[in-house]
Design an enzyme around this catalytic site. Structure first.
Site, short mmCIF file in Angstrom:
data_model
loop_
_atom_site.label_atom_id
_atom_site.label_comp_id
_atom_site.label_asym_id
_atom_site.label_seq_id
_atom_site.Cartn_x
_atom_site.Cartn_y
_atom_site.Cartn_z
N LYS A 75 0.84 -1.20 0.00
CA LYS A 75 0.00 0.00 0.00
C LYS A 75 0.88 1.26 0.00
O LYS A 75 1.91 1.29 0.69
CB LYS A 75 -0.88 -0.02 1.26
CG LYS A 75 -1.94 1.07 1.33
CD LYS A 75 -2.80 0.89 2.59
CE LYS A 75 -3.97 1.87 2.64
NZ LYS A 75 -4.81 1.68 3.85
N SER A 87 -9.78 1.51 2.85
CA SER A 87 -8.90 2.28 2.01
C SER A 87 -7.84 1.45 1.29
O SER A 87 -7.26 1.93 0.31
CB SER A 87 -8.20 3.35 2.85
OG SER A 87 -7.34 2.75 3.80
N SER A 140 -10.04 -0.75 7.07
CA SER A 140 -9.39 -0.58 5.76
C SER A 140 -8.63 -1.78 5.23
O SER A 140 -8.20 -1.78 4.08
CB SER A 140 -8.45 0.63 5.80
OG SER A 140 -9.18 1.82 5.72
#
Lengths: 492, 485
Positions: free
Chosen positions: B76, B151, B175
């Site tokens: 990420k 997310s 997330s």
């Protein structure tokens, strides 16, 4: 607050209608003596090139996290103990949020609701007696960086070397009543912290700064007046000037029937006046909240106890001891404990020589010389051992006070052992009665007229004869012995 | 060899070890997949050259004792990576190249893995659909109209589309777990403090936690083992011995007590979710676990509490993006204040601005007690709900999300309905507990659904074990058609 009346306190502002008392509280920002910053490993050394002592944490890069520097915590605890204050086993670091170019995180990590140190007190020696000043709290916080506005006409430069350095904010109660008391209070705080080794107290380098809260009230009133906070005062002299100016300004407003706005003011050192910086309405909303990157600070009682045990003797205690142990008066003791280095020097000298005479000579000739040469006790050209030697030579009668001053001068220049100077320069006092009698007889036989005048009653001439003896002996005649022999021979 | 990339991390590790495939071949296979999957928009940055170099280096001197020997990994874009652009999905960090490596990614590289690229995510991890990213929304490989969750949407999308053998995300309110649920993958939010936050772009410090996203529970155990560590640089890091989750993985859950909280049945929840939950309960029961009805009475306050605490911390954490030292700086403005205003107006997207505003509001004097302080108190009650129940049960089983993946654009104009998607995941963050989202089935539309196993603090091994047993008996198989290539 205890005021023992000795002399009389007389700092009031006289308006046309009323007499006013000035009420002062101080927020002192003292830089913690530590090798690294409060939450990062960067160096705290003064005077480095701009932005050379800045870590990723100090400059608030993404993902950087603060880690508390344990030494700074210990220093705050030591200072709290030195201020006779309550140490809080539980304290919390909060974020004080505001935007400024030299505040990289966009918040300052400080302690808001739960400071590390609670209430304490400091004792001041004033001409009118001793006075206790209450300490409200002491908390740890980060310093900001420095914005430099005058390097370029259109840009501001930022130096982050100071960013993240540990400060202790020491908040007093509104117990101070005059610029003199402020002076004494700051000096006392400084002395205590220097004894403890927790702050070097260097105001020129910004290690000690203060915000001053000033209000006035009619003498006898119990209620505090509206206060103004004066920022940006970085010397005791300016603090005193700012307080004077502010007190008179406030009294004038009150006498004119106007109100005082609670506001933050700046002291302009060029114009010697304070002016409004922001009013209460414009005050920042700092949005304090506990810093989630840091756990609450929990101190074990053992750590506090251990730190307490390892504290050095503090000035108040030392003063008491100097009076008792060395027979000094309160004034002398006060001066000699004002700096730890001075007290150490004195004790070394006192151990090797006459305690009282050492005090007199230190506070007289030695301090005058240091002051003259802009030196301090640590950089004195005369070592404590040599100074003690000089005092001993005076005490034993080996040299006279007058010769001692000459020896002192040579010591300042050469740093030599006084005994060596006395020896090589032949400055030893003439204390052999036979030798002195010889000199005196010679003078008396030369000046028969004056001898006769003396004998006829003009006793003032005695001094003349002494002067002659000194002149002939090159100043080395033992004054006491000279007097005795002279009297005896003049009688004969 | 052609289908190496749809295998699990554990299988790939075995293949590399037995030299069935070289690290270079493996890396090339993923690079090919990534190049064919540009439509998904899962990557913000790729580091192919560097990855190929690292793969060659590994092949020349393989060390198969390492946990992640020879494995290319995409992560990420919230993890700072040394000399590799790190954006957090934001325009304000569009040009930001860190000089440092986050502790978690460093742990991965120290375990033998290397970087394949940086994955798209919601801006500053604020979002539940990956639609707030400055770099555009990410598409769920499950369907070309579907969001991948958020997310960590780039992470879930890339993992499900075989663009990385495993990945890591961060979970502040769900997330990791919600995108895992939306893509039929495994996601674990570890106990707060198990993985270091050092070098992760902060969203809400007291809630943020990095965790693994994988295809199987075994993979999850391997990744967690590799990424977690005590870190002196993070004051909230837990000081404990590193565990060997993968070696200790067991599928015997006989006699374990599983709590079923009644508060996790919300209004308008699709029947599919209820049925899935029932299915999950049955599987665990059949494996010898005991189901116990429990109550977590403050659950309904979790979402409002979260949407006070998280924005409050975010409003302060994001103050550092001011254009002074790094990142985007607006060229407009005549003084410092205008520079700030323009920089932040241009640099942040709408959702981030919304949360900064909410956070600033709830911390303001006069509102602090009513919002932030109250929220902190409620947070303690939510934590206590869990503490009380964990004296009776070993783990808690809930649905991961109240729905399957929704359509792109479906919720963008209704932030509250978007926030509601986190309803089952946020209580766990508020309580600092570990929770595992497991793929458990499909809804009527054929979209994946997940179940969540919540454990007590530092009980990762236990929920991994339960998940491991569940996975073996669930019969779920992720069969995503590669429509994009």
């Amino acid at each position: 607050m205890v005021v023992m009346s000795k002399g009389k306190f007389d700092y009031f502002v006289n308006g046309e209608k009323e007499k006013y008392e000035v009420v002062i509280g101080l927020e002192v920002h003292a830089q913690v003596l530590s090798n690294s910053k409060l939450f990062s490993g960067s160096s705290t050394k003064f005077g480095a090139d701009p932005n050379k002592q800045v870590s990723l944490i100090d400059s608030a890069f993404p993902g950087m996290l603060p880690v508390i520097n344990e030494e700074c915590v210990k220093q705050a605890v030591r200072t709290g103990l030195g201020l006779n204050a309550k140490i809080n086993n539980y304290s919390v670091f909060d974020r004080k949020n505001y935007f400024y170019a030299d505040l990289p995180q966009g918040y300052q990590i400080s302690q808001y609701k739960n400071p590390i140190v609670g209430e304490g007190k400091v004792l001041l020696d004033m001409p009118y007696g001793s006075k206790e000043i209450g300490i409200e709290r002491l908390h740890l916080e980060q310093d900001a960086g420095k914005s430099i506005h005058d390097m370029d006409p259109s840009s501001t430069y930022v130096d982050l070397n100071r960013s993240g350095i540990a400060l202790m904010e020491i908040v007093s109660k509104p117990d101070l009543r005059s610029p003199d008391e402020v002076n004494a209070y700051i000096k006392k705080l400084r002395t205590i912290m220097r004894y403890l080794g927790t702050c070097d107290g260097n105001m020129q380098e910004g290690s000690l700064r203060a915000d001053v809260n000033v209000s006035v009230r009619k003498v006898g009133d119990k209620k505090l007046g509206t206060r103004c906070e004066i920022k940006n005062v970085n010397s005791i002299k300016f603090m005193q000037m700012a307080i004077e100016y502010e007190a008179y300004r406030q009294v004038e407003l009150l006498e004119d029937g106007k109100e005082i706005d609670q506001e933050t003011r700046l002291f302009d050192t060029k114009k010697n006046e304070t002016r409004s910086m922001r009013s209460k309405e414009d005050a920042h909303d700092y949005r304090y909240f506990p810093d989630p990157d840091l756990l609450p600070l929990k101190l074990e009682q053992k750590l506090i106890d251990d730190l307490k045990k390892s504290l050095p003797e503090l000035p108040d205690k030392k003063k008491e001891r100097f009076i008792k142990e060395y027979g000094l008066n309160s004034y002398e003791a006060n001066v000699l404990v004002s700096e730890k280095e001075i007290s150490d020097y004195y004790e070394e000298v006192a151990k090797l020589s006459d305690k009282k005479l050492a005090a007199t000579w230190m506070m007289g000739d030695l301090f005058a010389m240091l002051n003259d040469k802009s030196l301090n006790i640590s950089t004195s050209p005369i070592s404590a051992k040599n100074f003690a030697g000089l005092i001993q030579s005076i005490k034993s009668g080996e040299i006279s006070g007058r010769i001692a001053k000459e020896v002192f001068e040579i010591m300042v220049e050469s740093g030599d052992d006084p005994r060596k100077i006395i020896e090589t320069k032949g400055m030893k006092q003439q204390s052999d009665p036979k030798e002195l009698e010889k000199i005196i007889n010679e003078i008396l036989s030369k000046d028969k007229d004056k001898v006769n005048q003396y004998k006829a009653g003009k006793e003032k001439l005695f001094g003349f004869f002494v002067g002659q003896v000194m002149k002939l002996s090159g100043g080395k005649a033992n004054p006491q012995l000279t007097n005795e022999i002279l009297k005896k021979l003049l009688k004969g | 060899m052609s289908n190496i990339t749809n295998q699990s991390l554990s299988e790939i590790l075995e293949s590399v070890k037995s030299k069935k495939i070289s690290s270079l071949e493996l890396t090339q296979a993923y690079i090919k997949n990534i190049e064919n999957a540009k439509k998904l928009n899962a990557f913000v940055t790729t580091t192919f050259d560097q990855a190929l170099e690292n793969a060659k280096k590994f092949d020349n001197k393989p060390n198969n004792d390492l946990l992640l020997h020879g494995i290319p990994l995409a992560v990420k874009d919230l993890f700072c990576t040394e000399n590799i652009k790190t954006t957090a999905g934001s325009n304000i960090l569009n040009n930001f190249v860190p000089s440092y490596e986050s502790t978690v990614t460093k742990n991965l590289w120290d375990s033998g893995a290397f970087l394949l690229g940086k994955l798209n995510c919601d801006e500053f991890a604020m979002g539940s659909s990956n639609e707030t990213s400055f770099f555009g929304n990410v598409i769920n490989p499950v369907g070309d109209q579907l969001v991948p969750g958020g997310s960590s949407g780039g992470s879930s999308s890339a993992l499900a589309a075989d663009l990385t053998p495993a990945t890591i995300g961060t979970d502040t309110g769900g997330s990791i777990r919600q995108p895992a649920s939306f893509t039929g993958t495994v996601g674990l939010k570890p106990t707060y403090g198990l993985c270091s936050r050092w070098g992760i772009v902060a969203f809400a410090s007291s809630l943020d936690q990095a965790g693994p996203m994988t295809k199987t529970v075994s993979d999850c155990a391997i990744m967690l083992e590799a990424m977690s560590s005590f870190d002196e640089k993070d004051s909230t890091s837990i000081n404990k011995k590193k565990e060997t989750y993968s070696k200790n993985l067991k599928d015997n859950i006989k006699g374990m007590k599983i709590g079923i909280p009644k508060e996790y049945r919300v209004d308008n929840m699709p029947n599919d979710i209820d049925e899935l939950w029932e299915k999950g309960k049955k599987i665990l029961k059949d494996l010898g676990a005991e189901l116990i009805d429990i109550s977590l009475p403050h659950t309904k306050y979790a979402l409002p509490t979260y949407y006070i605490v998280a924005p409050a911390e975010a409003s302060s954490n994001l103050a550092r993006y001011d254009g002074v030292r790094y990142g985007h700086r607006s060229q407009k403005g005549k003084d410092l204040i205008e520079m700030y205003e323009n920089t932040r107006s241009e640099g942040f997207g709408d959702e981030v601005k919304r949360r900064i505003l909410i956070g600033t509001y709830v911390l303001s004097s006069g509102y602090y007690d009513a919002y932030y302080l109250k929220a902190q108190k409620v947070r303690q009650l939510i934590k206590k709900d869990f503490d009380d129940n964990f004296t009776k049960v070993d783990a808690i089983l809930t649905p991961s999300t109240p729905s399957s993946a929704f359509k792109i654009g479906e919720k963008t104009n209704n932030p509250v309905s978007m926030y509601l998607n986190d309803i089952f995941t946020v209580p766990v963050n508020l309580a600092g507990l570990p929770a595992l989202s497991l793929p458990a089935g499909l809804d009527k539309q054929g979209y994946p659904l997940g179940l969540q196993l919540i454990g007590k603090a530092l009980d990762e091994q236990k929920i991994l074990n339960i998940g491991y047993a569940f996975e073996k008996n669930c019969g779920y198989k992720n069969e995503i058609k590669k429509w994009w290539s």
